[in-house]
Write a protein that holds these residues in place. Structure first.
Motif, PDB file in Angstrom:
ATOM      1  N   VAL A   1       1.427   3.108   1.403  1.00  0.00           N
ATOM      2  CA  VAL A   1       2.215   3.298   0.181  1.00  0.00           C
ATOM      3  C   VAL A   1       1.295   2.914  -0.969  1.00  0.00           C
ATOM      4  O   VAL A   1       0.935   1.746  -1.133  1.00  0.00           O
ATOM      5  CB  VAL A   1       3.482   2.412   0.192  1.00  0.00           C
ATOM      6  N   GLU A   2       0.885   3.880  -1.763  1.00  0.00           N
ATOM      7  CA  GLU A   2      -0.190   3.698  -2.746  1.00  0.00           C
ATOM      8  C   GLU A   2       0.259   2.955  -4.001  1.00  0.00           C
ATOM      9  O   GLU A   2       0.111   3.436  -5.128  1.00  0.00           O
ATOM     10  CB  GLU A   2      -0.774   5.057  -3.117  1.00  0.00           C
ATOM     11  N   ILE A   3       0.768   1.761  -3.817  1.00  0.00           N
ATOM     12  CA  ILE A   3       1.162   0.900  -4.937  1.00  0.00           C
ATOM     13  C   ILE A   3       0.635  -0.508  -4.671  1.00  0.00           C
ATOM     14  O   ILE A   3       0.897  -1.081  -3.621  1.00  0.00           O
ATOM     15  CB  ILE A   3       2.694   0.868  -5.111  1.00  0.00           C
ATOM     16  N   LYS A   4      -0.108  -1.062  -5.623  1.00  0.00           N
ATOM     17  CA  LYS A   4      -0.677  -2.393  -5.478  1.00  0.00           C
ATOM     18  C   LYS A   4       0.408  -3.440  -5.712  1.00  0.00           C
ATOM     19  O   LYS A   4       1.024  -3.474  -6.771  1.00  0.00           O
ATOM     20  CB  LYS A   4      -1.830  -2.582  -6.453  1.00  0.00           C
ATOM     21  N   LEU A   5       0.597  -4.298  -4.720  1.00  0.00           N
ATOM     22  CA  LEU A   5       1.649  -5.309  -4.799  1.00  0.00           C
ATOM     23  C   LEU A   5       1.161  -6.615  -5.403  1.00  0.00           C
ATOM     24  O   LEU A   5       1.965  -7.405  -5.914  1.00  0.00           O
ATOM     25  CB  LEU A   5       2.213  -5.572  -3.394  1.00  0.00           C
TER      26      LEU A   5
END
Length: 300
Positions: free
Chosen positions: A34-38
């Motif tokens: 999932v290409e979102i930086k947490l």
């Protein structure tokens, strides 16, 4: 007009198909990132607290390879189109000062991993050059991630392994090179070099899982994660930032979540458990996440 309408419909079908593939991963893939930086965090190497001489040598060396382009060349081998170079370790460890003894967990591609008897990865290639700079033989001590910091620290310590409590002797290694995130807790027992890489935690899911497809930000992802109960299992690598992120840690500013966090010795095992149906998701650093997903999809 009919021809134009048919063309428009055909284009719409192509766009829809591309969008679907973008959301769910390529056809035939098993897992996806999932290409979102947490999170946002920094990597650095570490030495025993108070070892000012080795720390200065390491910082000077890092400044040198960043200036002469060698650092970028190494990074390009793992994040660009360069070819990785094999790193070999001495067969036995010596405590006579002739070796640079490096503690790592070689299950964190692309920073450190093994293929056959050889080591590869950004950290491993840097350490090979550092040992050469010092005029020393390189010995790579491959251990569980939980043990890495303890093995370099003066006092050592214990951690909870899969088969019970594990005791680690302190001071047996010179440098910790294991994709280490700089933290206040680790600074209590180690001195960190200048940072060399900015990292983020990311989520891995089954390729056909659409739960997070509409998310645009870390807050969007976390809102969904907060809705999960204990029946949802999320895999992590033991001792890593991902584990702290999931379970919660006040020192790191992580609130944690209500799902069940399951620890594994490495990220690849955790991702395999998605395929086995024993974990729903995995949280791990961005670089290793993408490397593991690529290898898993290639093997399936």
């Amino acid at each position: 007009m009919k021809k134009l309408l048919s063309l428009a419909l055909a284009l719409l079908m192509v766009v829809t198909s591309v969008a679907a593939l973008s959301a769910c991963g390529k056809t035939g893939d098993a897992v996806k990132v999932v290409e979102i930086k947490l999170t946002e965090e920094d990597y650095a190497f570490a030495v025993q607290k108070g070892n000012a001489t080795l720390l200065q040598q390491l910082n000077d060396f890092m400044a040198e390879i960043k200036q002469n382009g060698k650092f970028d060349e190494i990074v390009d081998k793992y994040f660009g189109d360069g070819t990785p170079t094999a790193v070999t370790s001495a067969a036995t460890m010596k405590n006579d000062g002739t070796q640079l003894i490096v503690a790592t967990n070689a299950a964190f591609e692309p920073f450190e991993y093994k293929s056959g008897e050889n080591y590869y990865g950004v950290d491993m290639e840097i350490m090979a050059l550092f040992a050469q700079k010092l005029g020393k033989e390189l010995y790579i001590y491959n251990m569980e991630f939980d043990a890495v910091c303890l093995a370099v620290s003066a006092q050592g310590g214990t951690y909870e392994g899969e088969n019970g409590e594990v005791t680690v002797q302190g001071g047996i290694c010179d440098v910790a090179a294991a994709g280490l995130t700089v933290s206040d807790e680790r600074k209590e027992i180690l001195d960190f070099s200048t940072t060399y890489y900015s990292a983020s935690q990311m989520l891995i899911a089954a390729a056909d899982d659409t739960t997070f497809d509409a998310c645009q930000t870390a807050e969007d992802v976390e809102a969904i994660l907060k809705g999960f109960g204990t029946d949802v299992k999320v895999g992590v690598q033991n001792g890593t930032t991902g584990k702290l992120y999931c379970e919660g840690d006040a020192d790191w500013g992580f609130d944690g979540f209500g799902f069940t966090t399951v620890g594994y010795n490495n990220g690849a095992l955790a991702v395999q458990e998605i395929l086995n149906g024993n974990c729903k998701y995995v949280v791990i650093d961005e670089g290793p996440a993408k490397a593991i997903v690529a290898k898993t999809n290639a093997a399936n």
